[in-house]
Write a protein that holds these residues in place. Structure first.
Motif, PDB file in Angstrom:
ATOM      1  N   MET A   1      61.581  20.877 -51.919  1.00 43.74           N
ATOM      2  CA  MET A   1      60.407  20.391 -51.312  1.00 43.74           C
ATOM      3  C   MET A   1      59.942  21.579 -50.524  1.00 43.74           C
ATOM      4  SD  MET A   1      61.875  16.732 -50.038  1.00 43.74           S
ATOM      5  CE  MET A   1      60.193  16.104 -49.425  1.00 43.74           C
ATOM      6  N   SER A   2      60.720  22.312 -49.990  1.00 44.24           N
ATOM      7  CA  SER A   2      60.115  23.521 -49.083  1.00 44.24           C
ATOM      8  C   SER A   2      59.373  24.662 -49.985  1.00 44.24           C
ATOM      9  CB  SER A   2      61.150  24.014 -48.075  1.00 44.24           C
ATOM     10  OG  SER A   2      61.201  25.348 -48.190  1.00 44.24           O
TER      11      SER A   2
ATOM     12  N   SER B   1      58.131  23.921 -52.856  1.00 45.10           N
ATOM     13  CA  SER B   1      56.664  23.360 -53.617  1.00 45.10           C
ATOM     14  C   SER B   1      55.716  23.232 -52.255  1.00 45.10           C
ATOM     15  CB  SER B   1      56.893  21.787 -54.349  1.00 45.10           C
ATOM     16  OG  SER B   1      57.691  20.883 -53.491  1.00 45.10           O
ATOM     17  N   GLN B   2      56.254  23.025 -51.140  1.00 45.22           N
ATOM     18  CA  GLN B   2      55.220  22.683 -50.215  1.00 45.22           C
ATOM     19  C   GLN B   2      54.573  24.269 -49.849  1.00 45.22           C
ATOM     20  OE1 GLN B   2      56.252  22.396 -45.859  1.00 45.22           O
ATOM     21  NE2 GLN B   2      55.227  20.368 -45.978  1.00 45.22           N
TER      22      GLN B   2
ATOM     23  N   LEU C   1      58.821  17.610 -43.924  1.00 46.59           N
ATOM     24  CA  LEU C   1      59.875  18.624 -43.967  1.00 46.59           C
ATOM     25  C   LEU C   1      60.503  19.198 -42.891  1.00 46.59           C
ATOM     26  CD1 LEU C   1      60.958  20.193 -46.622  1.00 46.59           C
ATOM     27  CD2 LEU C   1      59.124  21.935 -46.082  1.00 46.59           C
TER      28      LEU C   1
ATOM     29  N   ASP D   1      55.843  17.454 -39.396  1.00 46.31           N
ATOM     30  CA  ASP D   1      55.867  16.873 -40.549  1.00 46.31           C
ATOM     31  C   ASP D   1      57.033  16.322 -41.288  1.00 46.31           C
ATOM     32  OD1 ASP D   1      56.887  19.277 -41.489  1.00 46.31           O
ATOM     33  OD2 ASP D   1      55.389  20.036 -42.914  1.00 46.31           O
TER      34      ASP D   1
ATOM     35  N   ARG E   1      57.743  31.896 -49.691  1.00 46.11           N
ATOM     36  CA  ARG E   1      57.670  31.126 -48.383  1.00 46.11           C
ATOM     37  C   ARG E   1      57.309  31.935 -47.317  1.00 46.11           C
ATOM     38  NH1 ARG E   1      63.306  27.899 -48.250  1.00 46.11           N
ATOM     39  NH2 ARG E   1      63.385  29.077 -50.216  1.00 46.11           N
TER      40      ARG E   1
ATOM     41  N   ASP F   1      50.020  30.692 -42.679  1.00 45.99           N
ATOM     42  CA  ASP F   1      49.909  29.521 -41.652  1.00 45.99           C
ATOM     43  C   ASP F   1      49.665  30.238 -40.287  1.00 45.99           C
ATOM     44  OD1 ASP F   1      50.535  27.055 -42.436  1.00 45.99           O
ATOM     45  OD2 ASP F   1      52.647  27.151 -41.770  1.00 45.99           O
TER      46      ASP F   1
ATOM     47  N   ALA G   1      52.029  25.054 -52.741  1.00 48.52           N
ATOM     48  CA  ALA G   1      50.795  24.426 -52.578  1.00 48.52           C
ATOM     49  C   ALA G   1      50.064  24.905 -51.404  1.00 48.52           C
ATOM     50  CB  ALA G   1      50.774  22.674 -52.175  1.00 48.52           C
ATOM     51  N   LYS G   2      50.524  25.273 -50.428  1.00 45.73           N
ATOM     52  CA  LYS G   2      49.972  25.935 -49.251  1.00 45.73           C
ATOM     53  C   LYS G   2      49.256  27.195 -49.914  1.00 45.73           C
ATOM     54  CE  LYS G   2      51.468  25.313 -45.413  1.00 45.73           C
ATOM     55  NZ  LYS G   2      52.808  25.135 -44.413  1.00 45.73           N
TER      56      LYS G   2
ATOM     57  N   SER H   1      60.062   9.354 -48.659  1.00 43.26           N
ATOM     58  CA  SER H   1      60.625  10.655 -48.590  1.00 43.26           C
ATOM     59  C   SER H   1      61.656  10.974 -49.555  1.00 43.26           C
ATOM     60  CB  SER H   1      61.036  10.920 -47.048  1.00 43.26           C
ATOM     61  OG  SER H   1      61.672  12.060 -46.903  1.00 43.26           O
TER      62      SER H   1
END
Lengths: 276, 125
Positions: free
Chosen positions: B45-46, B48-49, A194, A192, B90, B97, B52-53, A226
């Motif tokens: 970004m990492s 917030s990802q 990221l 992806d 995280r 995951d 969200a997950k 991005s």
């Protein structure tokens, strides 16, 4: 309190034992859009001595990605003297030092997708037991879903076939660590935004600025909005005193991501630099 | 050892000047606001990802049903999740995951409950 933690840890261990080859099952029950079997031909095996599987496996993946390196060069960069082997972080930093991107691959579906798209996948395995590990690096160079096999350049053996389930176990014992090596500017099939950003950022932080710029450009071709790639590309432009380029990129970033304070701050800084 | 008196006075003045922030103020006019490094964006970004997950996971009906079946209140779990710090979040996302692979809800449930337990117990020790 300690008892509680111990109990929790034990349960985790039991849970881990009770769930064999789940990724294999999922892959076989519904493979991602890939051909049922695929072998990357013409990938040379690098013969090596014991303890040198790290640099050898890395060389195979680097050469396949189009980087001319020898196992001897890489050995000097990744072998930990006295440790008889290579640390994962050293492998990643060697990729960066040679101006390439190391993109993480996290599960079996992704791994198969990468191989199907023509890239060998560098994997880390534990061929021993969880409490008596025997660490090993190898390259996945093919798969055969009808026969439930994975095909690897492993040790001094080329195109070795191994049941997928065994592979999942040894790979899982090494925490499913794997990566594909790509040229800056390309994007990997399965990973992806990221994952690519982290690889590009690695190049930027290693001061490989032109490679990092290519990497961000490649990410922007695939993910035009991005935020990370826009800010990163602008930071490189700024460092090269190309202030107007930085401003243009950051304008796109602030428009696409109005909530990003970083994009707005950097835009203001770059605009000021243009005026000077 | 003693310094000669005139030298002592100079040293004293020099030290006094350094201890005030006068030197910094003198140079402050030249300081240019700096660009924020790319790593800050990628970090955001990492996180917030990961958030969200975790959140999308908490909304899954089958997952909530499993929690209720075990006498755990999903709302309580959600509110505990909200107080996790970025690193814990995280970690949890990574665990989810890994556990999610194969779609085994019970496996993920065990992981989530254990991670929460361990984090909250560890904080109290």
């Amino acid at each position: 309190m300690k008892k509680f933690l111990l109990a929790g840890w034990l349960t985790l261990q039991i849970a881990a034992c009770a769930s064999p080859a789940r990724q294999t099952e999922q892959l076989l029950s519904g493979p991602p859009g890939v051909p049922p079997a695929h072998v990357l031909t013409g990938i040379p095996l690098i013969k090596h001595e014991a303890g040198y599987c790290g640099p050898a496996a890395l060389t195979i993946a680097m050469q396949a990605a189009g980087k001319e390196v020898t196992a001897a060069d890489l050995a000097a960069q990744v072998i930990t003297p006295g440790g008889a082997g290579s640390l994962q972080m050293d492998m990643i930093s060697a990729v960066r030092r040679n101006g390439m991107m190391a993109v993480a691959v996290e599960n079996l579906n992704q791994l198969v997708e990468e191989v199907a798209s023509g890239r060998p996948v560098l994997v880390f395995q534990n061929l021993g037991l969880s409490w008596l590990p025997r660490w090993h690096y190898a390259d996945v160079v093919g798969y055969d879903l009808p026969r439930q096999e994975i095909i690897m350049h492993s040790g001094n053996e080329a195109y070795r076939r191994e049941p997928l389930r065994y592979f999942e176990r040894s790979w899982g014992l090494a925490d499913f660590w794997a990566l594909v090596i790509i040229k800056p500017g390309e994007v990997a099939q399965s990973a992806d935004e990221l994952a690519h950003l982290k690889a590009a950022l690695g190049l930027e932080q290693a001061k490989m600025l032109s490679e990092a710029a290519f990497a961000y450009d490649g990410i922007l071709r695939r993910w035009p909005e991005s935020l990370g790639a826009l800010v990163g590309r602008a930071n490189i432009a700024y460092q090269k005193t190309e202030y107007q380029t930085a401003v243009n990129l950051l304008r796109v970033a602030s428009k696409a991501h109005p909530d990003s304070i970083i994009a707005r701050h950097n835009l203001a800084v770059a605009e000021q630099a243009v005026l000077k | 050892m003693q310094l000669p008196k005139p030298l002592r006075i100079y040293v004293a003045i020099f030290m006094a000047a350094i201890m005030t922030n006068l030197p910094y103020m003198a140079f402050a006019a030249e300081v240019v606001p700096a660009m924020i490094p790319t790593s800050a964006v990628v970090e955001q970004m990492s996180v917030s990802q990961a958030r969200a997950k975790v959140e999308s996971f908490m909304k899954r009906e089958d997952f909530r049903a499993e929690l209720i079946k075990r006498g755990v209140n999903p709302e309580e779990v959600t509110s505990r999740m909200a107080s996790l710090n970025e690193q814990e979040l995280r970690q949890l996302a990574t665990q989810m995951d890994k556990a999610q692979y194969g779609g085994d809800v019970t496996g993920i449930l065990i992981v989530v409950v254990l991670v929460l337990l361990i984090i909250f117990l560890a904080r109290r020790i």
